[in-house]
Design an enzyme around this catalytic site. Structure first.
Site, PDB file in Angstrom:
ATOM      1  N   GLY A   1       0.788  -1.236   0.000  1.00 29.17           N
ATOM      2  CA  GLY A   1       0.000   0.000   0.000  1.00 29.17           C
ATOM      3  C   GLY A   1       0.813   1.276   0.000  1.00 29.17           C
TER       4      GLY A   1
ATOM      5  CG  ASP B   1      -4.438  -0.927  -1.346  1.00 24.56           C
ATOM      6  OD1 ASP B   1      -4.990  -1.980  -0.979  1.00 24.56           O
ATOM      7  OD2 ASP B   1      -3.386  -0.899  -2.017  1.00 24.56           O
TER       8      ASP B   1
HETATM    9  O1  PMV Z   1      -1.385  -4.722  -4.692  1.00 28.00           O
HETATM   10  P1  PMV Z   1      -2.156  -4.039  -3.647  1.00 28.00           P
HETATM   11  O2  PMV Z   1      -1.715  -4.300  -2.280  1.00 28.00           O
HETATM   12  O3  PMV Z   1      -2.355  -2.586  -3.893  1.00 28.00           O
HETATM   13  O4  PMV Z   1      -3.612  -4.679  -3.573  1.00 28.00           O
HETATM   14  C1  PMV Z   1      -4.439  -4.798  -4.660  1.00 28.00           C
HETATM   15  C2  PMV Z   1      -5.675  -5.496  -4.247  1.00 28.00           C
HETATM   16  C3  PMV Z   1      -6.542  -5.928  -5.404  1.00 28.00           C
HETATM   17  O5  PMV Z   1      -7.677  -6.566  -4.829  1.00 28.00           O
HETATM   18  C4  PMV Z   1      -5.811  -6.930  -6.280  1.00 28.00           C
HETATM   19  C5  PMV Z   1      -6.981  -4.746  -6.237  1.00 28.00           C
HETATM   20  C6  PMV Z   1      -7.942  -3.816  -5.535  1.00 28.00           C
HETATM   21  O6  PMV Z   1      -8.075  -2.671  -6.014  1.00 28.00           O
HETATM   22  O7  PMV Z   1      -8.609  -4.210  -4.570  1.00 28.00           O
END
Ligand code: PMV
Length: 313
Positions: free
Chosen positions: A107, A152
């Protein structure tokens, strides 16, 4: 005019990544050992309206006016003043730093946005409430992700465990008992935008199969929330393992992630899975606290570039 700072933690998604983009719930928790910080101080001698951005870790040292619309740091600053209807703020310097690894599923992008929005809005005397901070950070997330779910910016702004469903009001919740996680970095930088895009392409080709996978993930997330709230942390390991199987079926894992998951389990973890967009980035393992050293050593020997131990509470 005094100086102001803003900060925000990292995060991991415990359950439900990718499926959350399709309306299923997901659970994310803040990681307080790592954080992004922004510090705003007046530029006394500059003409009004000058905003200078310094982010030494990404080699940025320039005026906002020189940055394009799609620069995430610039967008966070511009979105803040547009929200506040301020055309020309008093001139100031905003300095950004972060200990959150980049492109690792922790994040970092959202945390930097939240820190900037907090520092910039406080600087002009109108600190924005968390709901607004999160909403503005979500707008910036669109540059990183394309079609972000919003998980996030939510977990990072509120810095509490969240049970998140896209488009629904934010639900934070309490853990009955803390638990220990190891976060192991594959060292492979991975773009969430690409991973999310690839899952979407695969979903478009076979919606029935993918919708089934997403629903199965949703059921795991519901069970996990119940277990966390009742303090039945031992139930979380098998649920993480099942979630990982489904993430593999979606095509979100990688050889490196699979290897770290396997080693974590062989070294005694209760459960392990990728976290975030996948394809690289980080793996998380749920462990008994007294096993931390042994599992960490196993992960490092298997090629993890770094291992962070965190107590989620
Ligand atoms: O890669 P990260 O930690 O930013 O997480 C993305 C999470 C997903 O579910 C793959 C995408 C989202 O927007 O929720």
């Amino acid at each position: 005019m005094p100086s102001f700072s803003g900060s925000a933690p990292g995060k991991v998604i415990l359950f439900g990544e990718h499926a959350v983009v399709y309306g299923q719930p997901a659970i994310a928790v803040p990681i307080l050992q790592v954080s992004a910080k922004a510090f705003a101080r007046p530029l006394i001698k500059a003409p009004s309206g000058i905003i200078h951005i310094e982010a030494p870790q990404v080699g940025m040292d320039t005026d906002l006016a020189n940055l394009p619309e799609d620069n995430p740091l610039a967008k966070a600053v511009r979105a803040t003043f547009s929200e506040l209807n301020i055309d020309k703020p008093p001139s100031f310097l905003i300095k950004i730093s972060s200990t959150i690894p980049v492109a690792a599923g922790l994040g970092s992008g959202a945390a930097v946005s939240v820190a900037i929005i907090r520092a910039a809005s406080a600087f002009v005397g109108h600190p924005l409430p968390d709901e607004k901070v999160s909403a503005l950070a979500f707008e910036v997330e669109k540059l990183h992700h394309g079609t972000p779910s919003g998980i996030d910016n939510t977990v990072i702004t509120f810095a509490k465990p969240v049970f998140f469903i896209k488009g629904k009001p934010i639900e934070t919740f309490k853990l009955a008992k803390p638990f220990t996680l190891l976060i192991a970095d594959t060292g492979v930088a991975s773009s969430t935008r690409i991973a999310v895009g690839d899952v979407r392409t695969a979903w478009e080709k076979d919606k029935d199969r993918y919708n089934q996978i997403f629903s199965a993930v949703g059921e795991i997330v519901q069970l996990a929330r119940k277990a966390i709230e009742k303090g039945e942390n031992e139930k979380l390991g098998p649920l993480m393992d099942q979630n990982q199987v489904l993430l593999k079926q979606m095509g979100a894992s990688s050889t490196e992630l699979d290897q770290l998951v396997k080693v974590a389990k062989e070294s005694g973890a209760w459960g392990a899975k990728l976290s975030g967009g996948g394809r690289g980035g980080n793996m998380i393992a749920l462990i008994e606290d007294s096993h931390a050293e042994k599992v960490t050593a196993g992960l490092l020997a298997a090629g993890a570039k770094a291992v962070i131990k965190t107590i989620v509470q």
